[in-house]
Design a protein around this motif. Structure first.
Motif, PDB file in Angstrom:
ATOM      1  N   PHE A  61      -6.225   8.400   6.940  1.00  0.00           N
ATOM      2  CA  PHE A  61      -4.845   8.442   7.451  1.00  0.00           C
ATOM      3  C   PHE A  61      -4.708   7.734   8.813  1.00  0.00           C
ATOM      4  N   GLU A  62      -5.734   7.905   9.650  1.00  0.00           N
ATOM      5  CA  GLU A  62      -5.813   7.211  10.953  1.00  0.00           C
ATOM      6  C   GLU A  62      -4.723   7.577  11.957  1.00  0.00           C
ATOM      7  N   LYS A  63      -3.914   8.592  11.653  1.00  0.00           N
ATOM      8  CA  LYS A  63      -2.909   9.058  12.631  1.00  0.00           C
ATOM      9  C   LYS A  63      -3.090  10.562  12.770  1.00  0.00           C
ATOM     10  N   PRO A  64      -2.746  11.139  13.928  1.00  0.00           N
ATOM     11  CA  PRO A  64      -3.007  12.576  14.100  1.00  0.00           C
ATOM     12  C   PRO A  64      -2.118  13.477  13.246  1.00  0.00           C
ATOM     13  N   HIS A  65      -0.889  13.022  12.931  1.00  0.00           N
ATOM     14  CA  HIS A  65      -0.021  13.890  12.124  1.00  0.00           C
ATOM     15  C   HIS A  65       0.982  13.061  11.311  1.00  0.00           C
ATOM     16  N   PHE A  66       1.599  13.743  10.357  1.00  0.00           N
ATOM     17  CA  PHE A  66       2.574  13.113   9.461  1.00  0.00           C
ATOM     18  C   PHE A  66       3.911  12.929  10.193  1.00  0.00           C
ATOM     19  N   SER A  67       4.477  11.720  10.105  1.00  0.00           N
ATOM     20  CA  SER A  67       5.833  11.552  10.652  1.00  0.00           C
ATOM     21  C   SER A  67       6.794  11.078   9.563  1.00  0.00           C
ATOM     22  N   THR A  68       6.569   9.894   8.995  1.00  0.00           N
ATOM     23  CA  THR A  68       7.453   9.440   7.904  1.00  0.00           C
ATOM     24  C   THR A  68       6.612   9.039   6.699  1.00  0.00           C
ATOM     25  N   TRP A  69       7.220   9.173   5.512  1.00  0.00           N
ATOM     26  CA  TRP A  69       6.510   8.888   4.266  1.00  0.00           C
ATOM     27  C   TRP A  69       6.027   7.433   4.203  1.00  0.00           C
ATOM     28  N   SER A  70       6.833   6.499   4.688  1.00  0.00           N
ATOM     29  CA  SER A  70       6.458   5.082   4.594  1.00  0.00           C
ATOM     30  C   SER A  70       5.195   4.759   5.397  1.00  0.00           C
TER      31      SER A  70
END
Length: 437
Positions: A61-70
């Motif tokens: 995922f490479e990001k700390p948290h979910f923000s947008t589906w795209s």
């Protein structure tokens, strides 16, 4: 009271089918105008669950948290070609989850896991769709045109599963005239409700019946339906099957790692499973394309907690109909799922999908074999091209040759060639089996 064999077999394996069927009913009751909200909620929920509980997915995922589906990354089969223990979510083991192997029909095999509820939910979906045609998995006898493992334990295991699941196997490794005669006799003697099998194998049986001027429904009056899967169904082939079987021909689209993807309804609409899957059609930049436009089929398993299948590029391309809605997406066209047939010198005819059973013998959980294709360049000669970190060892080659002898035929020449990349067709699909004949 007769036993519900289908339910019983799932319950014996601790798959909570009753809970799954109730959950499916609840999902189906969600009205159309609330359905998008349901999907968005489940999408966010599964991503956040895997980010919290799955180190492999966090890394991808490479990001700390979910923000947008795209922004959610698209997974490929190559991403999943590493040891399963690296990919299981925390709290799951090989013994507490359902473990399966993909067929490798796209030439890119891997091992996957599903939690037991998700596996039961998949089966609840199949049961629900089959009931559209008055087929009850607890009571209807299936004529199954598939392969079967030929090693002793694999074979016994599959046959036990077939007995419990009311399936009778018509092995497709040999589809010669003699074998077809035996198939025909079984239909004369048995009370089959429906046929389920690989398109190319079922079509060969239909052509055999056509040559004899027979209608299967007249021989086997209980027959109600024929379901074809795994390979593309062409219009003229469907018309031939319908004429010689005397029952509706239904297109099923599924994959072992996600379950049922789409199933044809009585109006010949290919309805996508929107209950436990979220199916997108994406362009090369991973952007969703408008309805009516061709793109890559990308699938999210909304409930699978054991293993992330999130924005997973299944390797097919297709088009969603302009009539699609969030609750009822319609697959207008599936592009790039066809398989050839191998014709051997002794007259034996083998569907290209038989090579799935050869590939099973070389799938390793290490993920060292990335992709392969099989090409028939002469009646008795095949070439296997593969992408792997190392050349096949003599032992690996021997295993493959033995598998080909067991599943395909004897005295066949097989050459191996390791490559950096394999040639793909226009849609980007890797065709596992091709024939120059």
């Amino acid at each position: 009271m007769p036993l519900d064999w289908f339910k019983l077999s799932l319950q014996l394996n601790k798959f909570p089918i009753n809970r799954a069927q109730k959950a499916l009913e609840q999902i189906q009751k969600i009205p159309e105008d609330h359905y998008e909200t349901y999907l968005l909620g489940k999408q966010k929920e599964i991503v956040e669950y895997q980010l919290k509980n799955n180190p492999f997915y966090r890394n991808l995922f490479e990001k700390p948290h979910f923000s947008t589906w795209s922004e959610v990354p698209v997974m490929t089969k190559t991403d999943l070609q590493q040891s399963l223990k690296n990919r299981l979510s925390e709290g799951f083991t090989k013994s507490t989850a359902y473990i399966g192997k993909t067929s490798g029909s796209s030439g890119t095999p891997f091992i996957f896991a599903k939690d037991k509820f998700t596996h039961a939910l998949s089966w609840a979906g199949f049961q629900d769709r089959y009931q559209w045609y008055d087929i009850d998995l607890n009571k209807s006898l299936q004529a199954r045109f598939y392969g079967i493992p030929l090693d002793f334990y694999g074979n016994i295991q599959e046959r036990i599963k077939d007995r419990i699941s009311l399936r009778r196997r018509f092995p497709i490794f040999d589809l010669s005239e003699e074998k077809m005669e035996k198939f025909l006799k079984r239909f004369q003697k048995s009370n089959f409700s429906y046929i389920n099998g690989y398109t190319s194998a079922v079509l060969l049986f239909a052509k055999f019946l056509y040559g004899k001027n027979l209608v299967l429904k007249e021989i086997c009056p209980n027959l109600k339906l024929c379901i074809v899967t795994s390979e593309r169904l062409f219009k003229k082939d469907r018309e031939l099957m319908q004429a010689v079987f005397g029952v509706p021909i239904v297109n099923e689209y599924g994959a072992s790692e996600v379950g049922l993807i789409a199933f044809e309804n009585l109006k010949n609409e290919w309805i996508i499973n929107s209950e436990d899957l979220f199916v997108e059609i994406l362009d090369q930049n991973n952007e969703a394309v408008p309805y009516g436009t061709e793109g890559r089929i990308v699938i999210t398993s909304l409930y699978n907690k054991a293993h992330p299948i999130i924005r997973y590029d299944i390797g097919d391309s297709g088009i969603l109909s302009n009539k699609s809605t969030a609750k009822k997406p319609i697959l207008e066209k599936l592009i790039g799922r066809t398989n050839d047939i191998a014709k051997l010198p002794d007259g034996k005819v083998v569907p290209g999908l038989t090579f799935y059973y050869v590939t099973k013998s070389i799938i390793e959980d290490t993920g060292s074999i990335k992709e392969f294709i099989v090409n028939q360049n002469a009646p008795d000669s095949f070439k296997i091209e593969y992408v792997s970190k190392d050349d096949f060892t003599k032992n690996q080659q021997q295993k493959i040759l033995q598998a080909i002898e067991t599943y395909v035929g004897k005295n066949l020449k097989v050459d191996f060639e390791r490559k950096n990349t394999l040639k793909r067709n226009k849609s980007g699909k890797l065709k596992q089996f091709t024939s120059d004949l």
